[in-house]
Design a protein around this motif. Structure first.
Motif, short mmCIF file in Angstrom:
data_model
loop_
_atom_site.label_atom_id
_atom_site.label_comp_id
_atom_site.label_asym_id
_atom_site.label_seq_id
_atom_site.Cartn_x
_atom_site.Cartn_y
_atom_site.Cartn_z
N VAL A 1 30.06 172.72 -11.09
CA VAL A 1 30.01 173.58 -12.29
C VAL A 1 30.17 175.03 -11.85
O VAL A 1 29.32 175.58 -11.14
CB VAL A 1 28.70 173.39 -13.06
CG1 VAL A 1 28.68 174.31 -14.30
CG2 VAL A 1 28.53 171.93 -13.47
N LYS A 2 31.25 175.66 -12.26
CA LYS A 2 31.57 177.01 -11.79
C LYS A 2 31.13 178.11 -12.75
O LYS A 2 31.10 179.28 -12.38
CB LYS A 2 33.08 177.12 -11.54
CG LYS A 2 33.62 176.12 -10.52
CD LYS A 2 32.93 176.23 -9.18
CE LYS A 2 33.49 175.24 -8.17
NZ LYS A 2 32.76 175.28 -6.88
N ASN A 3 30.84 177.75 -14.00
CA ASN A 3 30.41 178.74 -14.98
C ASN A 3 28.88 178.82 -14.98
O ASN A 3 28.20 177.80 -15.12
CB ASN A 3 30.91 178.37 -16.38
CG ASN A 3 32.43 178.33 -16.44
OD1 ASN A 3 33.10 179.28 -16.05
ND2 ASN A 3 32.97 177.22 -16.91
N HIS A 4 28.34 180.02 -14.83
CA HIS A 4 26.90 180.20 -14.72
C HIS A 4 26.37 181.19 -15.76
O HIS A 4 26.98 182.23 -16.00
CB HIS A 4 26.53 180.73 -13.33
CG HIS A 4 26.95 179.82 -12.23
ND1 HIS A 4 27.49 180.27 -11.03
CD2 HIS A 4 26.94 178.46 -12.13
CE1 HIS A 4 27.77 179.25 -10.25
NE2 HIS A 4 27.45 178.15 -10.90
N PHE A 5 25.24 180.82 -16.34
CA PHE A 5 24.51 181.74 -17.22
C PHE A 5 23.22 182.07 -16.48
O PHE A 5 22.34 181.21 -16.31
CB PHE A 5 24.20 181.10 -18.57
CG PHE A 5 23.55 182.04 -19.54
CD1 PHE A 5 24.30 182.95 -20.25
CD2 PHE A 5 22.17 182.02 -19.73
CE1 PHE A 5 23.70 183.83 -21.15
CE2 PHE A 5 21.56 182.89 -20.62
CZ PHE A 5 22.33 183.80 -21.34
N LEU A 6 23.12 183.30 -15.98
CA LEU A 6 21.99 183.72 -15.14
C LEU A 6 20.97 184.50 -15.96
O LEU A 6 21.33 185.47 -16.65
CB LEU A 6 22.49 184.58 -13.99
CG LEU A 6 23.57 183.94 -13.10
CD1 LEU A 6 24.12 184.96 -12.11
CD2 LEU A 6 23.01 182.74 -12.36
N MET A 7 19.72 184.08 -15.85
CA MET A 7 18.64 184.72 -16.59
C MET A 7 17.69 185.38 -15.60
O MET A 7 17.06 184.72 -14.78
CB MET A 7 17.88 183.68 -17.43
CG MET A 7 18.77 182.96 -18.42
SD MET A 7 17.85 181.73 -19.39
CE MET A 7 17.52 180.51 -18.12
N PHE A 8 17.62 186.70 -15.66
CA PHE A 8 16.75 187.47 -14.76
C PHE A 8 15.53 187.91 -15.55
O PHE A 8 15.62 188.76 -16.44
CB PHE A 8 17.49 188.71 -14.23
CG PHE A 8 18.73 188.39 -13.44
CD1 PHE A 8 18.68 188.28 -12.07
CD2 PHE A 8 19.95 188.18 -14.09
CE1 PHE A 8 19.83 188.00 -11.34
CE2 PHE A 8 21.10 187.89 -13.37
CZ PHE A 8 21.03 187.79 -11.99
N LEU A 9 14.37 187.33 -15.23
CA LEU A 9 13.16 187.68 -15.96
C LEU A 9 11.93 187.29 -15.16
O LEU A 9 11.98 186.45 -14.26
CB LEU A 9 13.13 187.01 -17.33
CG LEU A 9 12.94 185.49 -17.43
CD1 LEU A 9 12.67 185.11 -18.87
CD2 LEU A 9 14.14 184.73 -16.93
N SER A 10 10.82 187.90 -15.51
CA SER A 10 9.55 187.65 -14.84
C SER A 10 8.88 186.41 -15.42
O SER A 10 8.93 186.18 -16.64
CB SER A 10 8.63 188.86 -15.00
OG SER A 10 7.32 188.54 -14.60
N ALA A 11 8.25 185.64 -14.56
CA ALA A 11 7.52 184.45 -15.03
C ALA A 11 6.30 184.86 -15.85
O ALA A 11 5.74 184.04 -16.59
CB ALA A 11 7.10 183.60 -13.84
N SER A 12 5.88 186.11 -15.72
CA SER A 12 4.74 186.61 -16.51
C SER A 12 5.20 187.25 -17.82
O SER A 12 4.37 187.74 -18.60
CB SER A 12 3.94 187.62 -15.69
OG SER A 12 4.76 188.73 -15.31
N GLU A 13 6.50 187.24 -18.05
CA GLU A 13 7.04 187.74 -19.32
C GLU A 13 6.41 186.97 -20.49
O GLU A 13 6.37 185.74 -20.48
CB GLU A 13 8.57 187.54 -19.32
CG GLU A 13 9.23 187.57 -20.68
CD GLU A 13 9.29 188.98 -21.26
OE1 GLU A 13 9.16 189.10 -22.48
OE2 GLU A 13 9.45 189.93 -20.48
#
Length: 232
Positions: A163-175
């Protein structure tokens, strides 16, 4: 150095597996668990599950297991599964023709491929024809969670997988909305399985800060999301 030169070693560490005197490149992960799993699969081949206890033990010991169910182990479907399973080096695969194992998993077809996993829905079954390509794509797509947590073990599967298409989520686990976001992401990821891989990068971890820097993300921009395509 002479031995390394003989086998084309250009850097260290390099791992090679020898079978009947023929060298094969190591393609697994870099942790002790992934190295051991790769070696076990290469040396033992695809295990045959003859009893329910054997099937239950294999599933209990592994996070993901692919099982091929074939009443005729000489059928073209069984041969296709065996070929695909032999090349799926980072997924534990097994095969069975045992009626009691068929019954354990409620498999009624003469041929079926099932992935058992300790995440998401827990079980997926291949729909359609059983070919080398369909088994490979199916097992690969179902060997990782709908939302993959970025870490050392998953990095290769994320950036070098099918799978070459990526949706990256950058966030804190304490969010405060972390679980809400993860739940929504899993729902959407299920609708795009095999086409887009959803990845969470938890910004609390020190090792992930270089990933954040690589994408040019500042602390003020977090949480944020990016979509892109891996280099082929």
């Amino acid at each position: 150095k002479e031995l390394g030169t003989q086998f084309g070693v250009k850097g260290y560490p390099t791992l090679k597996y020898f079978k009947d005197g023929v060298a094969q490149e190591y393609t697994g992960g870099r942790t002790s668990d992934t190295i051991l799993a790769w070696l076990k699969k290469k040396s033992a081949g695809i295990p045959s599950l003859d009893t329910q206890d054997a099937a239950n033990d294999l599933i209990a010991d592994n996070k993901v297991v692919a099982i091929g169910f074939f009443k005729d182990l000489e059928s073209k479907e069984a041969m296709a599964y065996t070929e695909a399973a032999g090349a799926l080096e980072e997924v534990v695969c097994a095969i069975t023709s045992s009626q009691e194992v068929f019954a354990l998993f409620n498999v009624v077809d003469d041929a079926a491929v099932v992935v058992m996993k300790k995440f998401d829905d827990g079980r997926s079954q291949l729909e359609g024809d059983i070919t080398v390509a369909s088994v490979t794509d199916f097992v690969t797509a179902n060997s990782l969670p709908l939302v993959v947590d970025f870490n050392t073990d998953t990095a290769k599967a994320i950036f070098q997988g099918n799978v070459k298409n990526h949706f990256l989520m950058f966030l804190s686990a304490s969010e405060p909305k972390f679980e809400y976001i993860m739940h929504a992401a899993r729902k959407i990821a299920g609708e795009h399985k095999g086409d887009v891989m959803f990845v969470s990068v938890t910004t609390d971890e020190e090792e992930h800060k270089r990933v954040i820097d690589f994408f040019g993300i500042t602390q003020e921009e977090l949480p944020t999301f990016k979509i892109g395509r891996a280099h082929v």
